[in-house]
Design a protein around this motif. Structure first.
Motif, mmCIF file in Angstrom:
data_model
loop_
_atom_site.group_PDB
_atom_site.id
_atom_site.type_symbol
_atom_site.label_atom_id
_atom_site.label_comp_id
_atom_site.label_asym_id
_atom_site.label_seq_id
_atom_site.Cartn_x
_atom_site.Cartn_y
_atom_site.Cartn_z
ATOM 1 N N UNK A 225 -5.843 -0.386 3.510
ATOM 2 C CA UNK A 225 -5.741 0.668 2.252
ATOM 3 C C UNK A 225 -6.241 1.716 2.761
ATOM 4 N N UNK A 226 -5.632 2.889 2.166
ATOM 5 C CA UNK A 226 -6.137 4.418 2.451
ATOM 6 C C UNK A 226 -6.025 5.024 1.315
ATOM 7 N N UNK A 227 -7.045 5.689 0.879
ATOM 8 C CA UNK A 227 -6.861 6.825 -0.323
ATOM 9 C C UNK A 227 -6.878 8.123 0.187
ATOM 10 N N UNK A 228 -5.939 8.575 -0.307
ATOM 11 C CA UNK A 228 -5.568 10.106 0.157
ATOM 12 C C UNK A 228 -5.997 11.088 -1.178
ATOM 13 N N UNK B 285 -2.848 14.318 -9.925
ATOM 14 C CA UNK B 285 -3.553 15.361 -9.153
ATOM 15 C C UNK B 285 -3.159 15.160 -7.800
ATOM 16 N N UNK B 286 -2.067 14.310 -7.443
ATOM 17 C CA UNK B 286 -1.568 14.340 -6.164
ATOM 18 C C UNK B 286 -2.320 13.039 -5.476
ATOM 19 N N UNK B 287 -3.591 12.474 -6.035
ATOM 20 C CA UNK B 287 -4.124 11.602 -5.078
ATOM 21 C C UNK B 287 -3.463 10.392 -5.135
ATOM 22 N N UNK B 288 -3.263 9.786 -3.818
ATOM 23 C CA UNK B 288 -2.621 8.560 -3.518
ATOM 24 C C UNK B 288 -3.218 7.452 -2.886
ATOM 25 N N UNK B 289 -2.752 6.357 -3.173
ATOM 26 C CA UNK B 289 -3.481 5.079 -2.619
ATOM 27 C C UNK B 289 -2.474 4.676 -1.855
ATOM 28 N N UNK B 290 -2.347 4.097 -0.453
ATOM 29 C CA UNK B 290 -1.572 3.525 0.419
ATOM 30 C C UNK B 290 -1.828 2.276 0.900
ATOM 31 N N UNK B 291 -1.099 1.298 1.041
ATOM 32 C CA UNK B 291 -1.333 -0.041 1.668
ATOM 33 C C UNK B 291 -0.618 -0.197 3.183
ATOM 34 N N UNK B 292 -1.152 -0.632 3.916
ATOM 35 C CA UNK B 292 -0.590 -1.248 5.255
ATOM 36 C C UNK B 292 -0.345 0.111 5.810
ATOM 37 N N UNK B 293 -1.330 0.807 6.214
ATOM 38 C CA UNK B 293 -1.004 2.173 6.704
ATOM 39 C C UNK B 293 -1.100 2.253 8.209
ATOM 40 N N UNK B 294 -0.208 3.138 8.785
ATOM 41 C CA UNK B 294 -0.482 3.281 10.270
ATOM 42 C C UNK B 294 -0.755 4.952 10.107
ATOM 43 N N UNK B 295 -1.956 5.149 10.833
ATOM 44 C CA UNK B 295 -2.410 6.572 10.964
ATOM 45 C C UNK B 295 -2.189 7.113 12.380
#
Length: 123
Positions: free
Chosen positions: A66-69, A44-54
């Protein structure tokens, strides 16, 4: 990585699954740009990213481990250029040259697969 149970998903989703463990950029509907390593992706295109620059609109940068999209908040995703050599495109090219409709959401030489192949300049 991609498991065998997702045979009926489209080409863009297969490409996202193959981008796992790579650095990607994700643009969100609220204007944020996330740059980080894709740890996990769901159908469903949910993503889990690590070491994120926002990166926000006001040129503010934040970091997060960690960042969950949520999939419905994504505007677009930028994946590494190296994935244009993915075996996925080779399989699509074979099916397109044989002109055999496949279960990938394409018929003949039209659709998303043809657009992706043209954009990668696959030879």
């Amino acid at each position: 990585l991609m498991n065998n149970s997702s045979k009926n998903v489209g080409i863009p989703l297969k490409l996202i699954h193959q981008a796992e463990k790579h650095q990607i950029s994700v643009k969100l509907k609220d204007g944020k740009l996330l740059v980080g390593e894709l740890m996990n992706s769901e159908d469903n295109w949910n993503l889990c990213l690590r070491k994120v620059i926002i990166k926000e609109k006001e040129n503010k940068n934040c970091k997060s481990m960690l960042y969950f999209v949520r999939g419905n908040q994504i505007t677009f995703i930028i994946i590494p250029e190296i994935l244009k050599y993915s075996p996925l495109f080779y399989e699509i090219r074979l099916k397109m040259t044989k002109n055999i409709p496949s279960g990938l959401g394409i018929v003949g030489r039209s659709g998303a697969a043809n657009s992706i192949l043209k954009s990668t300049q696959w030879k």
